[in-house]
Design an enzyme around this catalytic site. Structure first.
Site, mmCIF file in Angstrom:
data_model
loop_
_atom_site.group_PDB
_atom_site.id
_atom_site.type_symbol
_atom_site.label_atom_id
_atom_site.label_comp_id
_atom_site.label_asym_id
_atom_site.label_seq_id
_atom_site.Cartn_x
_atom_site.Cartn_y
_atom_site.Cartn_z
ATOM 1 N N GLN A 141 0.829 -1.204 0.000
ATOM 2 C CA GLN A 141 0.000 0.000 0.000
ATOM 3 C C GLN A 141 0.867 1.259 0.000
ATOM 4 O O GLN A 141 0.408 2.335 -0.328
ATOM 5 C CB GLN A 141 -0.914 0.020 1.233
ATOM 6 C CG GLN A 141 -2.033 -0.998 1.160
ATOM 7 C CD GLN A 141 -2.978 -0.945 2.349
ATOM 8 O OE1 GLN A 141 -3.262 -1.976 2.932
ATOM 9 N NE2 GLN A 141 -3.476 0.214 2.723
ATOM 10 N N GLU A 186 -13.075 5.371 4.755
ATOM 11 C CA GLU A 186 -13.110 4.654 6.032
ATOM 12 C C GLU A 186 -14.284 5.033 6.915
ATOM 13 O O GLU A 186 -14.615 4.303 7.859
ATOM 14 C CB GLU A 186 -11.794 4.918 6.758
ATOM 15 C CG GLU A 186 -10.687 4.363 5.916
ATOM 16 C CD GLU A 186 -9.334 4.713 6.459
ATOM 17 O OE1 GLU A 186 -8.376 4.104 6.000
ATOM 18 O OE2 GLU A 186 -9.245 5.571 7.329
ATOM 19 N N ARG A 201 -9.533 -0.612 7.505
ATOM 20 C CA ARG A 201 -10.423 0.399 6.950
ATOM 21 C C ARG A 201 -10.755 1.494 7.956
ATOM 22 O O ARG A 201 -11.915 1.874 8.162
ATOM 23 C CB ARG A 201 -11.698 -0.226 6.433
ATOM 24 C CG ARG A 201 -12.266 0.603 5.309
ATOM 25 C CD ARG A 201 -13.476 0.020 4.681
ATOM 26 N NE ARG A 201 -13.863 0.865 3.565
ATOM 27 C CZ ARG A 201 -14.238 0.411 2.394
ATOM 28 N NH1 ARG A 201 -14.283 -0.864 2.146
ATOM 29 N NH2 ARG A 201 -14.596 1.240 1.440
ATOM 30 N N CYS A 202 -9.726 1.981 8.609
ATOM 31 C CA CYS A 202 -9.924 3.142 9.480
ATOM 32 C C CYS A 202 -8.581 3.785 9.675
ATOM 33 O O CYS A 202 -7.561 3.237 9.307
ATOM 34 C CB CYS A 202 -10.523 2.758 10.817
ATOM 35 S SG CYS A 202 -9.319 2.264 12.047
#
Ligand code: CDP
Length: 807
Positions: A237, A761, A384-385
């Protein structure tokens, strides 16, 4: 007749900001033409596979490679002893700890990497793995984080047992303690609790779960011995961060290392960190001089690649009797597993947990987090945060409901009473965060009106009467969540990675003579459609149709240095770099247009895609025409060409927010929860692509649903991983996934060039508490206070049983 296109038509042709442009990357994905790591096949490429520990805690007595080396096709079997001469048996983590690449003398979690087998094909490598003989002496494991710091707890990390601190985060209290992190004013908060009319306290645990991206972690490493150059294709990523870390731990200079992230099949934070597989593939290619591929399987991914959450939060709120929240306290025990490989900015071992005052005007707060080692997989990724934000918001949103219950107030009314008012912006929280913009009450009112909140509460009361009267066995729950996210890490003065590089991001844009362009970024999409949306920003800013702009990310040899995509930072940081780079291009283009049309720069005005002479609108040059001139006819003193680079260091985070409402119906006799409806209102400032935002919200809500209702990576007392396959680990399909209703308000971010905030997110951050509040709300009028996630049918049924609702 040759009619000129209208302004509207010209604007539409650009497909710029605000257009629901179709995702340009989808044709290759939907036709199976994506280029994922496992699609990469190089001449002479060989394959690596791991021998993994069956035990959670054991001493390695002996490793016998002989039988494995005799397996046809096996080329090498590497253990920690082979790596020691090169000091490669440990690697640095993003949290400032070290992690064993291959277990050194003892194993610390089940499925830990013990040896790496390299063979001519994947099957031979797997056969080699089976043939490696490892003798272990089992040791007592520490599984319960609450027992990690017991006086007689076995010491897990013998390699650092005397270290005074880990990652520079202050003194350790116990050999299994990592750090303590505190924020806020303890004295003032204690006083607020002392003076309060009402206080509530509850242990709110956020279970260990896993992001489980569709594509597991993998890489292909190829070392060119002649040129001393290393190329690694991997599921990264943040490719530039990987390159810098690789340069720091290897003798190779950074410019001889090329990291390429091709298409990535989902990341969700799981592909930010560095895994032993990457290091071993690199070590093997350097030794063997041929390319080495390593691809993790699903069970390895779920059990050995970084976990998420595992935060155990004792939340407390204090309030006046009419519901004004006066204080927040929270003590958290964070289970980091065997190594602190948590993905975080250097200065924040507990991430951005201080967002926990959420959307509320809470004057006093104090939080404290202890990180501990256990015999579990390392990690602590932001699934996802943004770095512990979803944990913080989950805690406070549960606590607000619990406070409402104690006060006998409606949870929506309590929220409305405490929301930060629009005239308080920019609002500085008690922890010193400055929220950029928002109108929380307007968003919440819109949400309540849209779902018909009052009518729902009336229906719930009626259903409760029927239940109590024995006429029905169904309970209705309404889950409300108002939340503020913190995304766009971040200002380099507060946020950096491994103490080295600030969390800026970058864009390089080049307009070719024919008026088409290419732009490269330091971020890296894993499915968020950057190829589509960055082109839209550039299109609006430069007047070039989005279809004529190519977007590239993920190759460190061509992309400008950037910190990658995680924590919804692409739009707040990469998007801002994008807009500013485009503005630089336009500023230069204006000089060239003025020169060509022989007017002063100041006499030109910008009109969608054209520079016009003020007062003589027919005298004009389109951006396309200027692009050609940029390579042949520029004013004296200006260089030829039309390109710009922007390294953007944001002045602040961005603070998107939302109001979510979930309605559930629970069968008390089975514990089955049916999601009747879910309404999600998000405000992410300026909306670049409404369709993509909706897709992001749908995806995030689906993951929130999965976490709240089913996902857990659990361990038995011996430290065996439970739930590390898709037979046990809950991945919702279209059958289980509820129907989502999405909505929005728009409050631009004042410090972002186009006013945009992140969004990817938010649905996870707001979704999880909305589901959990709904399930808990169904039992609130029957004496239930809190029940832990995931809210699977057996757990919900247990809760109903505890409350005496089932026989
Ligand atoms: O960093 P990441 O790409 O995961 O998250 P993001 O910045 O929230 O963006 C996710 C996707 O939503 C990107 O394609 C953005 O361009 C899009 N988006 C948008 O269209 N408008 C916004 N205000 C925010 C995001």
């Amino acid at each position: 007749m040759n009619e000129q296109p209208s302004r509207k038509e010209r604007e539409a042709a650009l497909e710029g900001i605000g257009t629901s442009r179709k995702r340009v990357e989808d044709p290759r994905f939907t036709q199976g033409k994506g280029n994922y790591v496992d699609d990469i096949k190089l001449p002479d490429m060989v394959h690596g596979d791991f021998v993994r520990s069956p035990y959670a805690h054991a001493r390695i007595k002996k490793i016998n490679k002989d039988a494995a080396l005799a397996v046809p096709g096996v080329l090498a079997v590497l253990t920690a002893d082979d790596l020691k001469p090169f000091n490669l048996h440990y690697m640095p983590t993003l949290a400032g700890d070290v992690q064993a690449v291959l277990a050194d003398e003892k194993v610390l979690y089940q499925m830990q990497e013990v040896a790496f087998v390299v063979a001519t094909d994947r099957y031979a490598a797997a056969d080699g793995v089976e043939a490696v003989e490892v003798e272990y002496d089992e040791l007592e494991p520490v599984i319960d984080p609450f027992k990690a710091m017991d006086k007689d707890a076995p010491i897990l990390r013998e390699d650092i047992k005397d270290a005074k601190e880990v990652g520079g985060h202050g003194p350790r209290k116990h050999p299994n303690h990592i750090w303590t992190w505190e924020a806020g004013d303890q004295k003032a908060t204690d006083k607020a609790f002392k003076d309060a009319d009402v206080t509530v306290k509850e242990m709110v645990s956020y279970q260990r779960c896993h992001a489980s991206p569709m594509e597991t972690a993998c890489c292909v490493a190829s070392f060119d011995k002649i040129n001393g150059a290393l190329t690694v294709w991997g599921t990264f990523q943040a490719p530039h961060v990987v390159r810098t870390v690789a340069a720091l731990i290897s003798p190779l200079p950074e410019h001889k290392i090329r990291i390429i992230s091709p298409d990535i099949g989902g990341g969700f934070g799981n592909k930010v960190g560095v895994y032993p597989g990457y290091i071993m593939a690199i070590a093997a290619t350097v030794v063997l001089g041929i390319p080495v591929k390593w691809v993790e399987d699903r069970i390895e991914n779920l059990s050995a690649t970084a976990f998420a959450r595992d935060y155990h939060m004792a939340g407390e709120l204090s309030a006046t009797k009419d519901g004004k929240i006066t204080g927040l306290r929270c003590y958290t025990l964070a289970d980091h597993g065997a190594f602190d490989a948590c993905v975080s900015a250097s200065k924040f071992p507990a991430g951005l947990f201080m967002i926990c005052t959420n959307s509320y005007d809470i004057p006093n707060a104090f939080v404290s987090v202890d990180g501990v080692y256990t015999n579990k997989t390392p990690g602590g990724v932001a699934y996802r945060c943004s770095l512990r934000v979803t944990e913080a918001i989950y805690m406070v949103e549960r606590m607000v409901d619990i406070l409402a219950q104690k006060l006998g107030m409606d949870p929506a009314e309590l929220r409305m009473k405490n929301l930060i008012k629009p005239d308080q912006f920019p609002y500085t929280t008690t922890f010193g965060l400055q929220y950029d913009s928002g109108d929380y009450p307007a968003a919440f009112k819109k949400a309540m009106k849209s779902v018909g909140y009052d009518a729902l509460r009336k229906e719930q009361a009626k259903k409760l009467e029927d239940f109590k009267a024995g006429k029905s066995r169904s309970l209705m729950g309404i889950g409300v969540c108002t939340f503020t996210e913190i995304v766009g890490a971040g200002p380099s003065r507060v946020c950096d990675i491994v103490g080295l590089v600030g969390t800026f991001d970058s864009c390089e844009v080049r307009v070719h003579p024919t008026g088409v362009a290419i732009a490269r970024f330091g971020t890296k999409s894993q499915g968020q459609a950057h190829e589509t949306t960055y082109a839209q920003i550039l299109s609006t800013e430069m007047g070039i149709p989005a279809a004529d702009i190519e977007i590239e990310e993920g190759d460190t040899d061509t992309a400008p240095y950037g910190l990658g995509t995680w924590g919804s930072r692409s739009t707040p940081v990469g998007g801002a770099a994008c807009a500013n780079a485009a503005r630089k291009v336009r500023a230069k283009a204006q000089k060239i247009a003025a020169h060509v049309m022989e007017v002063s720069e100041k006499d030109l005005e910008w009109d969608i895609d054209t520079f016009r002479v003020k007062g003589a609108p027919d005298k004009a040059m389109t951006m396309k025409e200027v692009a050609l001139a940029a390579y042949s006819n520029v004013p004296e003193g200006l260089e030829l060409g039309l390109e710009a680079v922007e390294y953007y260091d944001p002045p602040n985070f961005t603070f998107p927010y939302g109001a979510y409402i979930c309605v559930v119906d629970i069968d008390a006799d089975t514990g089955e929860t049916a999601i009747r409806s879910f309404y999600a209102l998000d405000d992410c400032g300026t909306r670049i692509n409404p369709m993509i935002i909706e897709g992001q919200v749908h995806g995030g809500l689906t993951e929130a649903f999965a976490i709240a209702m089913g996902q857990i990576i659990d361990y038995d007392e011996a430290g065996n991983v439970i739930g590390a396959s898709f037979l046990d680990y809950f991945i919702p399909t279209a059958v289980e996934t509820p129907i989502w209703t999405t909505d929005h308000t728009v409050t631009p971010c004042p410090h972002h060039p186009i006013g945009a905030k992140g969004v990817g997110e938010s649905p996870n951050v707001g979704g999880v508490p909305a589901f959990s509040n709904a399930v808990n709300d169904a039992f609130a009028a029957l004496g239930g206070v809190h029940t832990q996630m995931p809210h699977t049918a057996p757990r919900v049924w247990e809760h109903a049983k505890e409350l005496g609702l089932v026989a």
